[in-house]
Write a protein that holds these residues in place. Structure first.
Motif, PDB file in Angstrom:
ATOM      1  N   GLY A 157     -13.541   6.188  -2.631  1.00  0.00           N
ATOM      2  CA  GLY A 157     -13.258   6.290  -4.057  1.00  0.00           C
ATOM      3  C   GLY A 157     -13.811   7.593  -4.620  1.00  0.00           C
ATOM      4  O   GLY A 157     -14.664   8.236  -4.005  1.00  0.00           O
ATOM      5  N   HIS A 158     -13.353   7.983  -5.798  1.00  0.00           N
ATOM      6  CA  HIS A 158     -13.714   9.303  -6.345  1.00  0.00           C
ATOM      7  C   HIS A 158     -15.213   9.457  -6.538  1.00  0.00           C
ATOM      8  O   HIS A 158     -15.727  10.559  -6.576  1.00  0.00           O
ATOM      9  N   CYS A 186       2.045   3.848  -2.874  1.00  0.00           N
ATOM     10  CA  CYS A 186       1.309   5.065  -3.264  1.00  0.00           C
ATOM     11  C   CYS A 186       0.855   5.871  -2.042  1.00  0.00           C
ATOM     12  O   CYS A 186       0.898   7.092  -2.041  1.00  0.00           O
ATOM     13  N   HIS A 187       0.410   5.174  -0.997  1.00  0.00           N
ATOM     14  CA  HIS A 187      -0.062   5.866   0.208  1.00  0.00           C
ATOM     15  C   HIS A 187       1.123   6.029   1.156  1.00  0.00           C
ATOM     16  O   HIS A 187       1.350   5.203   2.035  1.00  0.00           O
ATOM     17  N   CYS A 243       0.825  -1.224   0.000  1.00  0.00           N
ATOM     18  CA  CYS A 243       0.000   0.000   0.000  1.00  0.00           C
ATOM     19  C   CYS A 243       0.855   1.268   0.000  1.00  0.00           C
ATOM     20  O   CYS A 243       0.514   2.269  -0.632  1.00  0.00           O
TER      21      CYS A 243
HETATM   22  C1  HEC Z   1      -0.930   2.238  -7.337  1.00  0.00           C
HETATM   23  C2  HEC Z   1      -1.164   3.125  -6.231  1.00  0.00           C
HETATM   24  C3  HEC Z   1      -1.968   2.570  -5.056  1.00  0.00           C
HETATM   25  C4  HEC Z   1      -1.704   1.483  -4.257  1.00  0.00           C
HETATM   26  C5  HEC Z   1      -0.524   0.524  -4.373  1.00  0.00           C
HETATM   27  C6  HEC Z   1      -2.759   1.443  -3.276  1.00  0.00           C
HETATM   28  N1  HEC Z   1      -3.638   2.480  -3.473  1.00  0.00           N
HETATM   29 FE1  HEC Z   1      -5.234   2.892  -2.334  1.00  0.00          FE
HETATM   30  N2  HEC Z   1      -5.828   4.272  -3.682  1.00  0.00           N
HETATM   31  C7  HEC Z   1      -5.090   4.681  -4.780  1.00  0.00           C
HETATM   32  C8  HEC Z   1      -5.899   5.595  -5.566  1.00  0.00           C
HETATM   33  C9  HEC Z   1      -5.462   6.295  -6.839  1.00  0.00           C
HETATM   34  C10 HEC Z   1      -7.142   5.698  -4.933  1.00  0.00           C
HETATM   35  C11 HEC Z   1      -8.344   6.539  -5.397  1.00  0.00           C
HETATM   36  C12 HEC Z   1      -9.040   5.818  -6.533  1.00  0.00           C
HETATM   37  C13 HEC Z   1     -10.267   6.538  -7.052  1.00  0.00           C
HETATM   38  O1  HEC Z   1     -10.798   7.414  -6.365  1.00  0.00           O
HETATM   39  O2  HEC Z   1     -10.693   6.213  -8.154  1.00  0.00           O
HETATM   40  C14 HEC Z   1      -7.050   4.873  -3.727  1.00  0.00           C
HETATM   41  C15 HEC Z   1      -8.066   4.757  -2.773  1.00  0.00           C
HETATM   42  C16 HEC Z   1      -7.921   4.100  -1.579  1.00  0.00           C
HETATM   43  C17 HEC Z   1      -8.877   4.152  -0.497  1.00  0.00           C
HETATM   44  C18 HEC Z   1     -10.159   4.986  -0.459  1.00  0.00           C
HETATM   45  C19 HEC Z   1      -9.899   6.258   0.289  1.00  0.00           C
HETATM   46  C20 HEC Z   1     -10.984   7.287   0.155  1.00  0.00           C
HETATM   47  O3  HEC Z   1     -10.997   8.222   0.984  1.00  0.00           O
HETATM   48  O4  HEC Z   1     -11.803   7.235  -0.747  1.00  0.00           O
HETATM   49  C21 HEC Z   1      -8.403   3.339   0.498  1.00  0.00           C
HETATM   50  C22 HEC Z   1      -9.045   3.097   1.846  1.00  0.00           C
HETATM   51  C23 HEC Z   1      -7.162   2.776   0.011  1.00  0.00           C
HETATM   52  N3  HEC Z   1      -6.896   3.270  -1.234  1.00  0.00           N
HETATM   53  C24 HEC Z   1      -6.383   1.870   0.718  1.00  0.00           C
HETATM   54  C25 HEC Z   1      -5.335   1.168   0.137  1.00  0.00           C
HETATM   55  C26 HEC Z   1      -4.742  -0.015   0.741  1.00  0.00           C
HETATM   56  C27 HEC Z   1      -5.153  -0.617   2.063  1.00  0.00           C
HETATM   57  C28 HEC Z   1      -3.762  -0.420  -0.121  1.00  0.00           C
HETATM   58  C29 HEC Z   1      -2.888  -1.652  -0.001  1.00  0.00           C
HETATM   59  C30 HEC Z   1      -3.617  -2.911   0.112  1.00  0.00           C
HETATM   60  C31 HEC Z   1      -3.753   0.507  -1.245  1.00  0.00           C
HETATM   61  N4  HEC Z   1      -4.737   1.430  -1.048  1.00  0.00           N
HETATM   62  C32 HEC Z   1      -2.866   0.471  -2.289  1.00  0.00           C
HETATM   63  C33 HEC Z   1      -3.812   4.310  -5.081  1.00  0.00           C
HETATM   64  C34 HEC Z   1      -3.198   3.177  -4.552  1.00  0.00           C
END
Ligand code: HEC
Ligand code: HEC
Length: 346
Positions: free
Chosen positions: A342-343, A278-279, A275
């Motif tokens: 999500g968006h 990116c985060h 995770c």
């Molecule tokens: C490649 C980059 C990437 C990785 C790796 C990634 N994320 Fe994300 N995450 C994003 C993006 C971009 C969005 C928003 C997508 C959208 O809104 O369409 C998102 C959205 C989210 C959200 C929603 C948050 C909200 O406020 O709407 C959560 C919770 C989240 N991710 C948790 C995780 C977790 C847990 C992991 C690992 C298992 C992870 N992400 C791995 C890029 C990533």
């Protein structure tokens, strides 16, 4: 390249190895904590004025919705529903309905209302799910916005640049052009709408008094412009929604252990689950854009001649087909409080 550089300076090998190992370690450091001093330094009086404006329906064309309707304190700065219900709707949060009769909304807002946590953090570089309002340049305040050359000077922050837009959006706050003069002005040219809203605010004696007391350059009501209005709102959002006292912060700054379950999650998040690719950073976002495959839901955002109900995300701003369906990595601070996700809240 780097290896060649180090090979020619053999003494640098050891530190290079340590730095490489450190960046590979799936642990976090104090550098990722959010501290009070990391926030933009807004004036408290300006924030008080911004609080009144944030809750004031006067900033909407039909005077029936305020910023707080979709970013409410009781809903942690969001609205608790997938797609916002803008002007014309009634009620709050999950109880909000599309309204009735001629005022019933024609269309949902195509995206999820994000919560407002930590947007006053000095590292924040972009606003909206597609980053269409951006801070550009280093060391000075300059913004790239959809208003292009009409973007006014004197904005105090990225948050102020953002606040220029919900008021101009027909579905969010302005209403449709045949419904009120403010929305008609926005339809003609964005700055004409801003001027009409400033006219409304400057007619109210209590606001006249407060703006004069807050801004040294405001001597009489005519000096109140959209810039002071959005600067005040920015000061409010930037100081009000700060969050840096979670168990994770205590782990970062004082080494207080997390619960065993959370500790296991932390290790996965920064390790095998990937995770943190990116985060990452203090707000858990690299502020980049990715297409992670959130399904289309709702009316989408029509793009040019294209009336398909989809949302091209970042591509709308960059016009680069490689950016199609990419959205900003959201911050995960307080994410437990701000569903749906999500968006588009899908
Ligand atoms: C490649 C980059 C990437 C990785 C790796 C990634 N994320 Fe994300 N995450 C994003 C993006 C971009 C969005 C928003 C997508 C959208 O809104 O369409 C998102 C959205 C989210 C959200 C929603 C948050 C909200 O406020 O709407 C959560 C919770 C989240 N991710 C948790 C995780 C977790 C847990 C992991 C690992 C298992 C992870 N992400 C791995 C890029 C990533
Ligand atoms: C009808 C609901 C609605 C109203 C009213 C509304 N917003 Fe929003 N807000 C949204 C939605 C939906 C988004 C995301 C839009 C997008 O990304 O395209 C958003 C995005 C934002 C963001 C960007 C947050 C981020 O993480 O990038 C800020 C800041 C914000 N709004 C502040 C305001 C202010 C200030 C007002 C009043 C002037 C306001 N909003 C009025 C629904 C609303």
């Amino acid at each position: 390249m780097i290896l060649r550089f180090y090979r020619s300076f053999p003494g640098f090998w050891a530190p290079a190895l340590l730095i490489t190992l450190a960046t590979l370690m799936p642990t976090h450091s104090r550098a990722d904590a959010i501290l009070a001093q990391d926030f933009l330094d807004f004036d408290a009086q300006e924030a008080q004025l911004g609080r009144l404006l944030f809750y004031d329906k006067i900033l909407s064309g039909n005077q029936n919705i305020s910023c707080a309707t979709c970013h409410h304190h009781s809903l942690h700065g969001a609205d608790g529903i997938s797609l916002g219900i803008g002007e014309g709707g009634t009620g709050l949060g999950p109880d909000r309905t599309p309204g009735e009769g001629t005022h019933r909304i024609a269309e949902r807002v195509p995206r999820n209302a994000p919560a407002l946590w930590n947007l006053g953090h000095s590292e924040v570089r972009e606003m909206f799910h597609d980053g269409r309002v951006e801070r550009i340049g280093a060391g000075y305040v300059a913004f790239k916005t959809p208003a292009k050359e009409y973007t006014p000077a004197g904005l105090n922050s990225l948050l102020a640049a953002q606040a220029l837009f919900p008021i101009s959006s027909p579905t969010e706050m302005a209403g449709h052009p045949d419904e009120n003069p403010v929305s008609a002005a926005f339809a003609e040219r964005i700055d004409l709408g801003w001027a009409m809203l400033a006219d409304r605010v400057r007619e109210i004696p209590e606001y006249q008094r407060l703006f004069k007391a807050t801004y040294p350059d405001v001597h009489d009501p005519d000096d109140i412009t959209i810039v002071e209005i959005v600067n005040a709102i920015a000061a409010f959002i930037g100081t009000e929604w700060q969050s840096h006292d979670s168990p994770y912060d205590k782990w970062l700054t004082e080494g207080t252990p997390l619960s065993p379950e959370a500790e296991r999650g932390r290790q996965l998040f920064f390790g095998d689950a990937g995770c943190s690719g990116c985060h990452n950073g203090p707000r858990f976002t690299d502020q980049n854009f990715y297409a992670v495959g959130i399904p289309q839901f709702g009316p989408g955002r029509p793009f040019g001649e294209d009336t398909m109900p989809h949302d091209l995300g970042r591509m709308e701003t960059t016009r680069n087909p490689e950016d199609a369906y990419k959205f900003r990595t959201p911050s995960l601070r307080n994410v437990a409080l701000t569903a749906p996700y999500g968006h588009n809240g899908a």
